[in-house]
Design an enzyme around this catalytic site. Structure first.
Site, PDB file in Angstrom:
ATOM      1  N   GLU A   1     -29.623 -34.926  11.486  1.00 22.07           N
ATOM      2  CA  GLU A   1     -30.240 -34.045  10.486  1.00 22.07           C
ATOM      3  C   GLU A   1     -31.187 -33.139  11.251  1.00 22.07           C
ATOM      4  O   GLU A   1     -32.292 -33.542  11.624  1.00 22.07           O
ATOM      5  CB  GLU A   1     -30.990 -34.888   9.436  1.00 22.07           C
ATOM      6  CG  GLU A   1     -30.086 -35.762   8.581  1.00 22.07           C
ATOM      7  CD  GLU A   1     -29.373 -34.977   7.483  1.00 22.07           C
ATOM      8  OE1 GLU A   1     -29.833 -33.868   7.119  1.00 22.07           O
ATOM      9  OE2 GLU A   1     -28.341 -35.464   6.988  1.00 22.07           O
TER      10      GLU A   1
ATOM     11  N   CYS B   1     -38.019 -28.563   7.048  1.00 23.12           N
ATOM     12  CA  CYS B   1     -36.770 -28.137   7.709  1.00 23.12           C
ATOM     13  C   CYS B   1     -35.975 -27.152   6.863  1.00 23.12           C
ATOM     14  O   CYS B   1     -35.254 -26.317   7.388  1.00 23.12           O
ATOM     15  CB  CYS B   1     -35.922 -29.354   8.034  1.00 23.12           C
ATOM     16  SG  CYS B   1     -35.576 -30.358   6.583  1.00 23.12           S
TER      17      CYS B   1
HETATM   18  P1  NAD Z   1     -38.419 -33.903  17.392  1.00 22.58           P
HETATM   19  O1  NAD Z   1     -36.979 -33.689  17.674  1.00 22.58           O
HETATM   20  O2  NAD Z   1     -39.391 -33.401  18.404  1.00 22.58           O
HETATM   21  O3  NAD Z   1     -38.754 -35.467  17.222  1.00 22.58           O
HETATM   22  C1  NAD Z   1     -38.033 -36.290  16.344  1.00 22.58           C
HETATM   23  C2  NAD Z   1     -38.042 -37.707  16.867  1.00 22.58           C
HETATM   24  O4  NAD Z   1     -37.405 -37.736  18.134  1.00 22.58           O
HETATM   25  C3  NAD Z   1     -39.428 -38.319  17.050  1.00 22.58           C
HETATM   26  O5  NAD Z   1     -39.421 -39.644  16.592  1.00 22.58           O
HETATM   27  C4  NAD Z   1     -39.639 -38.256  18.560  1.00 22.58           C
HETATM   28  O6  NAD Z   1     -40.425 -39.311  19.036  1.00 22.58           O
HETATM   29  C5  NAD Z   1     -38.241 -38.334  19.112  1.00 22.58           C
HETATM   30  N1  NAD Z   1     -38.094 -37.603  20.370  1.00 22.58           N
HETATM   31  C6  NAD Z   1     -38.748 -36.460  20.735  1.00 22.58           C
HETATM   32  N2  NAD Z   1     -38.339 -36.063  21.954  1.00 22.58           N
HETATM   33  C7  NAD Z   1     -37.417 -36.964  22.361  1.00 22.58           C
HETATM   34  C8  NAD Z   1     -36.628 -37.095  23.545  1.00 22.58           C
HETATM   35  N3  NAD Z   1     -36.717 -36.218  24.533  1.00 22.58           N
HETATM   36  N4  NAD Z   1     -35.760 -38.130  23.626  1.00 22.58           N
HETATM   37  C9  NAD Z   1     -35.653 -39.017  22.625  1.00 22.58           C
HETATM   38  N5  NAD Z   1     -36.386 -38.947  21.486  1.00 22.58           N
HETATM   39  C10 NAD Z   1     -37.254 -37.936  21.354  1.00 22.58           C
HETATM   40  O7  NAD Z   1     -38.660 -33.268  15.949  1.00 22.58           O
HETATM   41  P2  NAD Z   1     -40.015 -33.150  15.158  1.00 22.58           P
HETATM   42  O8  NAD Z   1     -40.907 -32.178  15.858  1.00 22.58           O
HETATM   43  O9  NAD Z   1     -40.562 -34.487  14.849  1.00 22.58           O
HETATM   44  O10 NAD Z   1     -39.507 -32.535  13.771  1.00 22.58           O
HETATM   45  C11 NAD Z   1     -39.305 -31.166  13.608  1.00 22.58           C
HETATM   46  C12 NAD Z   1     -37.836 -30.781  13.687  1.00 22.58           C
HETATM   47  O11 NAD Z   1     -37.079 -31.642  12.863  1.00 22.58           O
HETATM   48  C13 NAD Z   1     -37.587 -29.387  13.149  1.00 22.58           C
HETATM   49  O12 NAD Z   1     -36.651 -28.746  13.985  1.00 22.58           O
HETATM   50  C14 NAD Z   1     -37.008 -29.608  11.763  1.00 22.58           C
HETATM   51  O13 NAD Z   1     -36.186 -28.575  11.305  1.00 22.58           O
HETATM   52  C15 NAD Z   1     -36.252 -30.875  11.976  1.00 22.58           C
HETATM   53  N6  NAD Z   1     -36.122 -31.601  10.715  1.00 22.58           N
HETATM   54  C16 NAD Z   1     -34.907 -31.694  10.128  1.00 22.58           C
HETATM   55  C17 NAD Z   1     -34.775 -32.336   8.917  1.00 22.58           C
HETATM   56  C18 NAD Z   1     -33.461 -32.474   8.204  1.00 22.58           C
HETATM   57  O14 NAD Z   1     -33.398 -33.233   7.224  1.00 22.58           O
HETATM   58  N7  NAD Z   1     -32.404 -31.795   8.621  1.00 22.58           N
HETATM   59  C19 NAD Z   1     -35.896 -32.895   8.299  1.00 22.58           C
HETATM   60  C20 NAD Z   1     -37.115 -32.778   8.944  1.00 22.58           C
HETATM   61  C21 NAD Z   1     -37.221 -32.142  10.150  1.00 22.58           C
END
Ligand code: NAD
Length: 442
Positions: A194, A228
């Protein structure tokens, strides 16, 4: 503890989870406020109540969703009865983001448990207060071998991803989504991703501009734009632009007052890193409303940007904050130039009274989902699958789709023994004509 096959056990633990969430609702709301000043109203609407309603719906429908579904048999197998069994995958990893830190961690978890899986949840490290209360509630509700919360940052996430899982459900950014997909490929683990994207909001000359402004201001600035599916940018028919900007300004003032920094209804940016990323995008020469910011409290005002350049910094990637660039178009070709510059978005919004125009946009562009004459509310209907396409995601959930995401569909033919047609068995001599005739009927 037999969560794999015992539906009553699954239901009992979900009821226990529901009760524990209700008991801790105030703690969750406080944690969300402590994390990024999320207003209590938004916390209830988009987080606690959303999960409570999801839980109630899941508990109510669990028997129906889990029941093997009988389908029409193939005449080739006559006589048989055919079924689709919903089989739990096994060990599921859920990785959640920070922007709706309770809802986006708990809703997949509820579905995974309902479908009979063992779950490890890694909530976001950026909203540590919410992650802590989630860990507490889960520890109170489930045996650690059934559902476990593992808190931590990137290193913890990387470590979890290096292990073998039967399913991975990830919500977050496109860049981390690719890391998750690579790690999953190593073990051929199926994934739901997602992700995000740059969501267009198109307004034509027939739109009800005042109502559009009200609905866009709500959908864009709820959670301080850190949603998002928030509209990322406006693309408006050029003759409507000035009037629409006036309406947008009015609606922002109505919602958050003349000083949104003092409004109890406007959240903060989650951390300094994101505050810096967003303030760098603000080109003061283009700001037509807002633009103020305060580093110490991670505040950025609802900001309207008059944008003519699709190569500007604010138009480069998903904004994910309270900045709203407004671009104009003169023709359908202009719309195409802007929208198709980006990867397929998670959402698209359209404000118009012209049904033909609406159908053309819906059918000609690829995007996860969206609304005509509103923003973000498609998320609220459990009967609509929610997910992206292309770079905005793989797979979809909500309602029964959530249960299905976490269930392998096992195809079963139950063959009867009272008849055994000999035609398929060797020796095949003289049987080909009969088989050809049979296949023609089917
Ligand atoms: P992110 O990708 O930075 O982090 C998400 C999760 O991944 C966190 O738990 C984090 O600890 C982990 N993570 C971060 N870097 C990582 C790595 N290198 N390797 C493994 N795991 C890692 O996202 P965010 O900043 O928490 O959220 C914002 C993003 O999420 C935006 O792009 C938004 O559009 C998207 N989002 C999508 C939805 C949806 O339903 N489609 C909902 C909410 C947010």
């Amino acid at each position: 503890m037999n969560f794999k096959t015992d539906l009553n056990f699954r239901k009992e633990t979900l009821i226990k989870l529901l009760n524990n969430i209700i008991i801790h609702e105030d703690d969750i709301i406080k944690a969300l406020y402590d994390d990024f000043k999320k207003p209590a109203f938004e916390a209830v609407l988009t987080e606690t109540n959303y999960v409570i309603s999801d839980l109630k719906d899941t508990i109510k429908n669990l028997n129906k969703w889990a029941k093997p579904k009988r389908v029409l048999p193939s005449l080739l197998n006559f006589p048989s009865t055919d079924y689709i069994y919903k089989d739990p995958y096994g060990k599921v990893l859920i990785i959640a983001p920070w922007n709706y830190p309770f809802q986006l961690a708990l809703c997949p978890l509820v579905a995974a448990v309902a479908a009979g899986n063992q779950v490890v949840l890694k909530p976001s490290e950026l909203t540590s207060n919410t992650s802590a209360i989630i860990a507490k509630i889960i520890a109170k509700t489930f045996h650690v071998n059934h559902v476990e919360v593992i808190q931590g940052g990137v290193d913890v996430s990387e470590n979890l991803l290096s292990q073998r899982w039967d399913y991975i459900f990830f919500t977050g950014s496109v860049s981390v989504g690719k890391i998750v997909a690579k790690a999953a490929a190593e073990h051929l683990t199926p994934v739901t991703l997602e992700l995000g994207g740059k969501n267009p909001c198109i307004i034509d000359e027939t739109a009800n501009l005042k109502l559009a402004a009200k609905r866009i201001v709500w959908g864009k600035f709820v959670n301080a734009g850190q949603t998002c599916i928030a509209p990322d940018y406006i693309l408006i028919q050029k003759d409507m632009k000035n009037k629409f900007i006036d309406y947008l300004k009015e609606e922002i003032i109505t919602a958050y007052g003349n000083e949104p920094e003092k409004s109890p209804d406007f959240a903060r940016i989650v951390n300094a890193k994101n505050w810096n990323r967003l303030t760098e995008m603000i080109d003061n020469d283009k700001v037509i409303f807002g633009g103020q910011s305060n580093e110490s409290s991670c505040y950025i005002a609802p900001t309207l940007i008059n944008e003519y350049d699709i190569d500007s910094l604010v138009m480069k990637d998903e904004i994910f904050g309270p900045l709203l660039p407004i671009l104009e178009y003169s023709s359908a070709a202009d719309i195409y130039t802007v929208v198709s510059k980006y990867e397929k978005p998670l959402s698209l919004y359209l404000f118009t009274e012209n049904k033909i125009f609406a159908e053309k946009i819906i059918q000609n562009y690829s995007f996860g989902g969206g609304c005509v004459n509103d923003t973000i509310i498609h998320f609220l209907n459990k009967r609509l699958p929610f997910g992206g396409v292309g770079h905005s995601g793989i797979g979809a959930y909500h309602g029964v789709s959530s249960f299905d995401v976490f269930s392998h569909k096992k195809a079963i033919v139950k063959k009867a023994n009272w008849l055994d047609l000999p035609v398929r068995y060797a020796p095949y001599k003289d049987k080909l004509d009969t088989v050809k005739k049979l296949l023609k009927w089917i």
